[in-house]
Scaffold this active site. Structure first.
Site, PDB file in Angstrom:
ATOM      1  N   HIS A 110       0.856  -1.190   0.000  1.00  0.00           N
ATOM      2  CA  HIS A 110       0.000   0.000   0.000  1.00  0.00           C
ATOM      3  C   HIS A 110       0.896   1.245   0.000  1.00  0.00           C
ATOM      4  O   HIS A 110       1.887   1.291   0.738  1.00  0.00           O
ATOM      5  CB  HIS A 110      -0.923   0.001   1.222  1.00  0.00           C
ATOM      6  CG  HIS A 110      -1.886   1.141   1.197  1.00  0.00           C
ATOM      7  ND1 HIS A 110      -2.998   1.166   0.386  1.00  0.00           N
ATOM      8  CD2 HIS A 110      -1.865   2.327   1.853  1.00  0.00           C
ATOM      9  CE1 HIS A 110      -3.628   2.316   0.539  1.00  0.00           C
ATOM     10  NE2 HIS A 110      -2.972   3.032   1.426  1.00  0.00           N
ATOM     11  N   ASP A 151      -6.816  -3.130   4.164  1.00  0.00           N
ATOM     12  CA  ASP A 151      -5.563  -2.494   4.606  1.00  0.00           C
ATOM     13  C   ASP A 151      -5.361  -2.536   6.120  1.00  0.00           C
ATOM     14  O   ASP A 151      -4.593  -1.728   6.665  1.00  0.00           O
ATOM     15  CB  ASP A 151      -5.477  -1.021   4.128  1.00  0.00           C
ATOM     16  CG  ASP A 151      -5.423  -0.909   2.609  1.00  0.00           C
ATOM     17  OD1 ASP A 151      -4.984  -1.869   1.952  1.00  0.00           O
ATOM     18  OD2 ASP A 151      -5.829   0.144   2.089  1.00  0.00           O
TER      19      ASP A 151
HETATM   20  C1  GAR Z   1       1.144   0.809  -6.286  1.00  0.00           C
HETATM   21  O1  GAR Z   1       1.517   2.106  -5.930  1.00  0.00           O
HETATM   22  C2  GAR Z   1       0.448   0.130  -5.123  1.00  0.00           C
HETATM   23  O2  GAR Z   1       0.975   0.467  -3.887  1.00  0.00           O
HETATM   24  C3  GAR Z   1      -0.933   0.659  -5.298  1.00  0.00           C
HETATM   25  O3  GAR Z   1      -1.176   0.590  -6.679  1.00  0.00           O
HETATM   26  C4  GAR Z   1       0.067   0.822  -7.366  1.00  0.00           C
HETATM   27  C5  GAR Z   1       0.263  -0.264  -8.382  1.00  0.00           C
HETATM   28  O4  GAR Z   1       1.363   0.048  -9.182  1.00  0.00           O
HETATM   29  N1  GAR Z   1      -1.888  -0.105  -4.550  1.00  0.00           N
HETATM   30  C6  GAR Z   1      -2.917   0.464  -3.917  1.00  0.00           C
HETATM   31  O5  GAR Z   1      -3.161   1.650  -3.959  1.00  0.00           O
HETATM   32  C7  GAR Z   1      -3.786  -0.525  -3.176  1.00  0.00           C
HETATM   33  N2  GAR Z   1      -4.604   0.163  -2.225  1.00  0.00           N
HETATM   34  P1  GAR Z   1       2.034  -1.057 -10.112  1.00  0.00           P
HETATM   35  O6  GAR Z   1       0.900  -1.717 -10.921  1.00  0.00           O
HETATM   36  O7  GAR Z   1       2.956  -0.281 -10.985  1.00  0.00           O
HETATM   37  O8  GAR Z   1       2.749  -2.039  -9.239  1.00  0.00           O
END
Ligand code: GAR
Length: 206
Positions: A110, A151
């Site tokens: 997160h 979370d």
């Molecule tokens: C990341 O920043 C992750 O922490 C977030 O989505 C992004 C995915 O990036 N997750 C959340 O916000 C979940 N609540 P990625 O597809 O480039 O790994």
């Protein structure tokens, strides 16, 4: 060799960080067996295919009810018999039956210091908009175990960084993402080496 499933909804840079850690020998006793997305257009699926990893899509939109989706999703995941499930930007709430089956074997990344700016509705850029809107001086990334409350599971690792004057949600997101790319593969490594002990909400790295 431990088997890992990575669940994704978007670009998959966190998936890539795990794959790089395996390719570069920083994670030695785990392999990603399957990448599952709810979004057929997720670039993360291309990253998986490019690595010769099975990549598949299962979306709630293709099922009559949430219960039917949850059942199919669990059956699909079970069919791979993985040891660890990693949510790497996966935007579907994990069904309770899946949490019960994989308790202490599902982790999520997160992009904030939980318990700030987390829970339902806090994902992607929204998290960083909220952090900047509140005026926090530090933010960061959290890896936690997944429980039914979004979370809210026990925290495995956090990495904090400064919020700079003039930060935009995008610039903060980029800085936090770097921290994510460090701690998520590290947590996968530690879990796969059996070096993570959990006592209630407290998690110890041995
Ligand atoms: C990341 O920043 C992750 O922490 C977030 O989505 C992004 C995915 O990036 N997750 C959340 O916000 C979940 N609540 P990625 O597809 O480039 O790994």
């Amino acid at each position: 060799m431990l088997k890992v499933a990575v669940l994704v909804s978007g670009g998959g840079t966190n998936l890539q960080a795990i794959l790089d850690a395996i390719d570069e020998g920083r994670i030695t006793n785990a392999q990603v067996d399957v990448v599952i997305s709810n979004n057929p257009g997720a670039y993360a699926l291309e990253r998986a295919k490019g690595h010769g990893i099975e990549a598949l899509c299962i979306s709630p939109k293709d099922y009559e009810s949430r219960a039917a989706f949850n059942e199919a999703f669990l059956a699909k995941l079970d069919s791979y018999q993985v040891d660890l499930v990693v949510l790497a930007g996966f935007l579907v709430v994990i069904p309770e039956q899946m949490i019960a089956r994989y308790r202490n074997r599902i982790i999520n990344i997160h992009p904030s210091l939980i318990p700030s700016f987390c829970g339902k509705g806090f994902y992607g850029l929204k998290v960083h908009e909220a952090a900047l809107g509140y005026g926090v001086k530090v933010s960061g990334a959290t890896v936690h175990f997944v429980e039914a409350d979004v979370d809210a599971g026990a925290i495995v690792m956090q990495r904090a960084g400064s919020v700079e004057d003039g930060d935009t949600p995008e610039s903060l997101q980029a800085r936090v993402l770097k921290a994510e790319h460090e701690i998520l593969p590290l947590c996968v490594k530690l879990l796969c080496e059996g070096r993570v002990a959990k006592e209630g909400r407290k998690v110890y790295i041995r």
